[in-house]
Write a protein that holds these residues in place. Sequence first.
Motif, short mmCIF file in Angstrom:
data_model
loop_
_atom_site.label_atom_id
_atom_site.label_comp_id
_atom_site.label_asym_id
_atom_site.label_seq_id
_atom_site.Cartn_x
_atom_site.Cartn_y
_atom_site.Cartn_z
N VAL A 191 -34.88 32.46 33.84
CA VAL A 191 -34.01 31.34 34.23
C VAL A 191 -32.54 31.77 34.21
O VAL A 191 -32.14 32.62 33.42
CB VAL A 191 -34.25 30.10 33.33
N LEU A 192 -31.78 31.21 35.17
CA LEU A 192 -30.34 31.42 35.19
C LEU A 192 -29.69 30.05 35.05
O LEU A 192 -30.10 29.12 35.71
CB LEU A 192 -29.87 32.04 36.50
N VAL A 193 -28.68 29.96 34.17
CA VAL A 193 -28.00 28.68 34.00
C VAL A 193 -26.61 28.79 34.60
O VAL A 193 -25.87 29.72 34.31
CB VAL A 193 -27.89 28.32 32.50
N MET A 194 -26.28 27.87 35.48
CA MET A 194 -24.97 27.92 36.14
C MET A 194 -24.10 26.75 35.72
O MET A 194 -24.59 25.65 35.49
CB MET A 194 -25.13 27.88 37.67
N LYS A 195 -22.79 27.01 35.63
CA LYS A 195 -21.83 25.94 35.38
C LYS A 195 -20.53 26.30 36.07
O LYS A 195 -20.03 27.41 35.93
CB LYS A 195 -21.60 25.77 33.88
#
Lengths: 272, 315
Positions: A227-231
């Motif tokens: 998983v990649l978390v973007m903000k």
Amino acid sequence: MENGVLLEVTDLNIEFHDHIIPETVVYDFDLTLREGEIVGLVGESGSGKSMSALAIAGLLSRKDMKKRGQIYYDGKDLLSISRNELRSIQGNDISMIFQEPLTSLNPVKKIYDQVEEPLRIHTELDKEQRYEKVLKILKEVELDDPEHVMKQYPHELSGGMRQRVMIATAMIMEPKILIADEPTTALDVTIQSQIVKLLKKLNAQRKTAILFISHDLSLVNSLCERVLVMKDGYIVESGPTKQVFNDPKEEYTKKLIAAIPKIDMTKVYRNE
Amino acid sequence: MRYALKKIVTMMITVIVVTLFVYIAFNLISGDPAISMLGTNATPERLNALREEMHLNDPVLIRYFRWLFALIRGDLGVSYSYKIGVSDMIMDKIPVTATMAVMAFVLMVVISIPLGIHTSKYQGGVIDRVIIILNQIIMSIPPFFSGILITFIFGRVLKLFTPGGYVSYSTDPAGFLWYMFFPSLAIALPKATMAVKLLRGSLVSEYNMDYVRTAYSKGNTTNGVIYKHMLKNAILPVITFLGMALTDIIAGSIIVEQVFGIPGLGRILLSSISNRDYPVVMAIIVIICCMVLVVNMLVDIIYSLVDPRISFEDK
């Protein structure tokens, strides 16, 4: 490429130039997608996840937009190859499904024509062969009575059926990569789980790598290995799903995880 | 199919209502046909005799139905001023007006659709900007004035046709069609520029639709996306407009016929109005109404064929 790497995105930056001050929506996006894996991309609205996905699918071609970095697929940089080369990959090796299946289907064309279209564009198959293929893929996405469905128009189908049609269209060329941009957001929960199961099945049977974009963390947890978390345009955290969920490094990821409703949806989805 | 049938029935009811209104309207207009036929010096006895003969003393509704049934049989009545059958007077004029209307319509479609696609595809390009300016100019010109302009440019300056040199279709069909081309152009141009604008706007808004993105994601070329996907969606408002424009063309031809000296329905209509020749006027009005209604019905049916969502709602 070595050890089954299909797609390698490095330092992808996306800038809008439609105002006086350019606005960057994605910073230094990196992604490696291997054969047959499902990678999740999560983040809130406006975090740049859809923009990154559209760039990978070659669907960001606005003139007021700048893209920097590399998107390597099959030894070619998708950002620098010609439109014609890109077209031969689109819908063929890399295909995409979208959030809103009703508006994503052409309202005035029959389902059959829409599912068949990639075959017309990318193959030399004759009419009967195309029909066989369409029928086969419609069965594969578990549509009841596919012979009837193919004669219908999008507005005559339910939301779940429409998304199945979208998946059939995307999968008919047996692509290496499927980009799913919030494919279940517009559907109700029971249909959601059916679509997720279907994507899992297709991934297992055909070894299609899936980039699964969602803001639904529990869904990503149940489906994705990584998983990649973007903000705000940055990837703030990435790694194996279990590790990210059990031991989040970033404050933002912790908050996201804390925001998941207490009912353990992973059990619901994994209950098969 | 059921949809088409329903439309046809509605149309027939409308025709009946229209004829009723036309008949009553012409009965409300002051003026006694018997006086206008015999002159103001006629004796009351002769006037009464003629009124009896023409059934003018019967109640309006009875006369209406007599007229309507004659109309259905194809008997349009007798002209007051020429004393000959109205059908004999106007039958050979209908092809003239119809040719002009059809030609103008075809010109409008042939001009507007390619230009609409082109300008939407190359927004802000040279052709787009030129057309936007031309649109503003041509749209504000009424057909009779564009008729005068065309007569001047093509007739006087370029000498492509002789203004006023109308040739009948029975003597020289090719010459007739050539002559009719110019009045048709005069009618078509203002409508075509509006249609270009409409189609351009319609296509431009389609570019942002989700299904267009899907079409690109399948590997379509821009032309493939426009012709295979967007055009069928974008053409819907244009079809409505073309239908309305066609009824405008039929009505507008009356004026343009005057400018180009064409003996069509318009000329007879104008002269009959000033002669108070009501049977002729009523017949022409009913014919024009029928043309308009048929066009509207065809537009509805075409619409339902292009957009599957329309007939669905009726099931």
